[in-house]
Design a protein around this motif. Structure first.
Motif, PDB file in Angstrom:
ATOM      1  N   LEU A 151      57.488 -10.072  53.445  1.00 43.85           N
ATOM      2  CA  LEU A 151      57.748  -9.385  52.180  1.00 43.85           C
ATOM      3  C   LEU A 151      58.675 -10.163  51.247  1.00 43.85           C
ATOM      4  CD1 LEU A 151      58.150  -5.635  53.238  1.00 43.85           C
ATOM      5  CD2 LEU A 151      56.301  -6.664  51.923  1.00 43.85           C
ATOM      6  N   VAL A 152      59.250 -11.251  51.706  1.00 41.61           N
ATOM      7  CA  VAL A 152      60.140 -12.011  50.827  1.00 41.61           C
ATOM      8  C   VAL A 152      59.370 -12.490  49.600  1.00 41.61           C
ATOM      9  CG1 VAL A 152      61.567 -14.073  50.618  1.00 41.61           C
ATOM     10  CG2 VAL A 152      61.650 -12.721  52.724  1.00 41.61           C
ATOM     11  N   GLU A 153      58.204 -13.054  49.805  1.00 44.14           N
ATOM     12  CA  GLU A 153      57.394 -13.534  48.683  1.00 44.14           C
ATOM     13  C   GLU A 153      56.891 -12.383  47.829  1.00 44.14           C
ATOM     14  OE1 GLU A 153      53.540 -16.473  47.827  1.00 44.14           O
ATOM     15  OE2 GLU A 153      54.180 -16.029  49.885  1.00 44.14           O
ATOM     16  N   VAL A 154      56.587 -11.242  48.456  1.00 40.31           N
ATOM     17  CA  VAL A 154      56.129 -10.072  47.700  1.00 40.31           C
ATOM     18  C   VAL A 154      57.219  -9.605  46.745  1.00 40.31           C
ATOM     19  CG1 VAL A 154      55.407  -7.656  47.882  1.00 40.31           C
ATOM     20  CG2 VAL A 154      54.512  -9.341  49.485  1.00 40.31           C
ATOM     21  N   PHE A 155      58.447  -9.529  47.223  1.00 39.07           N
ATOM     22  CA  PHE A 155      59.557  -9.121  46.364  1.00 39.07           C
ATOM     23  C   PHE A 155      59.806 -10.150  45.262  1.00 39.07           C
ATOM     24  CE2 PHE A 155      62.035  -6.042  49.355  1.00 39.07           C
ATOM     25  CZ  PHE A 155      60.883  -5.275  49.477  1.00 39.07           C
ATOM     26  N   GLN A 156      59.725 -11.427  45.610  1.00 45.76           N
ATOM     27  CA  GLN A 156      59.925 -12.473  44.605  1.00 45.76           C
ATOM     28  C   GLN A 156      58.847 -12.398  43.525  1.00 45.76           C
ATOM     29  OE1 GLN A 156      63.354 -14.810  46.050  1.00 45.76           O
ATOM     30  NE2 GLN A 156      62.088 -15.224  44.299  1.00 45.76           N
ATOM     31  N   ASN A 157      57.603 -12.178  43.935  1.00 40.89           N
ATOM     32  CA  ASN A 157      56.506 -12.091  42.966  1.00 40.89           C
ATOM     33  C   ASN A 157      56.653 -10.868  42.069  1.00 40.89           C
ATOM     34  OD1 ASN A 157      55.394 -14.428  43.998  1.00 40.89           O
ATOM     35  ND2 ASN A 157      53.889 -13.375  45.278  1.00 40.89           N
ATOM     36  N   GLN A 158      57.102  -9.754  42.639  1.00 38.91           N
ATOM     37  CA  GLN A 158      57.320  -8.569  41.822  1.00 38.91           C
ATOM     38  C   GLN A 158      58.388  -8.841  40.772  1.00 38.91           C
ATOM     39  OE1 GLN A 158      55.824  -5.619  41.556  1.00 38.91           O
ATOM     40  NE2 GLN A 158      57.306  -4.847  40.070  1.00 38.91           N
TER      41      GLN A 158
END
Length: 275
Positions: A77-84
């Motif tokens: 989820l690190v990339e998911v949060f960064q993309n958001q």
């Protein structure tokens, strides 16, 4: 005949030179490229890469958030949060419980969750928009607030004179610090783990935590120093019997010192008479 051969050879050489020169010529002239397609050299999104905050670095350096970070990495989820944060116009707000908040949740509770349930739990700790601390007063009047996990995962906010609480079905967490508030990614520290009823049908066993986080033990430089006085006096603290019953020297006060002086003078006089 020789003339024809020479002419043919020269023609072949000229054709090779023309092809070789054309191989190093740009397909589009720089002036035309700058005039017609300037955006082709830009990256998407237009936000410069250098201005992107690193969520992993923040959680490692700015607090005891290793448990939360470990779950983010486990569920990718690190990339998911960064993309958001950087690939949308809304940004993101992340509520990060401290390590001791996760330690208060009994071990079998989280270990029995499926990968998808754990992922939803982590996304439940974020809002799909950037909010500053002052925005929570207005947000507290909007109930419920949908988290990044979706419409089935909502929280309620309360705002009281600057104190912000985030309420889930089985937990009442308080924002105890601002880790990072710069847009588009705001990160706030929570004292408890949010527990939604969409995952936990009954209240999970959680150890009681004090409302106010315990202060860290003082370092050697910050330790309380005894008060320097001409004559140390033992004073009772918090009604401790051990301190109250501690023996005190007979010469500790003024009357005692005077009596001691009288006795010493008398002994000196007796010694002189004996001589």
């Amino acid at each position: 005949m020789k003339c024809a051969v020479v002419v043919a050879s020269l023609a072949a050489v000229m054709s090779v030179l023309v092809l070789h020169a054309g191989a190093h010529r740009p397909l589009v002239e720089p002036s035309h490229a700058n005039a017609t397609t300037p955006q082709m050299t830009d990256t998407w999104p237009p936000t410069p890469q250098a201005n992107r905050a690193n969520l992993t670095a923040i959680l490692v350096l700015d607090g005891p958030f290793r448990t939360f970070l470990g779950y983010l990495q486990q569920t990718n989820l690190v990339e998911v949060f960064q993309n958001q944060a950087y690939l949308t116009d809304q940004g993101i707000t992340i509520f990060v419980p401290v390590d001791r908040a996760f330690a208060a949740v009994k071990p079998p509770v989280l270990s029995r969750l499926s990968t998808q349930q754990l992922k939803n739990l982590m996304m439940y700790h974020s809002l799909p928009k950037h909010y500053e601390l002052a925005d929570f007063e207005r947000l507290s009047q909007t109930r419920p607030v949908t988290t990044l996990a979706g419409s089935l995962y909502t929280v309620n906010m309360t705002y009281d004179a600057g104190t912000v609480h985030v309420h889930s079905s089985w937990a009442d967490a308080k924002i105890v610090g601002s880790v990072s508030v710069d847009a588009p990614m705001a990160i706030y520290e929570l004292d408890r783990v949010l527990l939604p009823d969409s995952i936990f049908r009954a209240q999970p066993p959680v150890a009681a935590l004090p409302d106010v986080p315990a202060a860290p033990p003082p370092s050697n430089g910050d330790a309380a120093q005894p008060v320097t006085e001409p004559e140390p006096v033992v004073t009772p603290q918090y009604g401790s019997p051990a301190v109250a019953d501690a023996p005190v020297s007979a010469c500790a006060d003024d009357h005692g010192r005077f009596a001691c002086y009288v006795v010493a003078a008398a002994l000196g006089a007796v010694a002189l008479l004996a001589l």
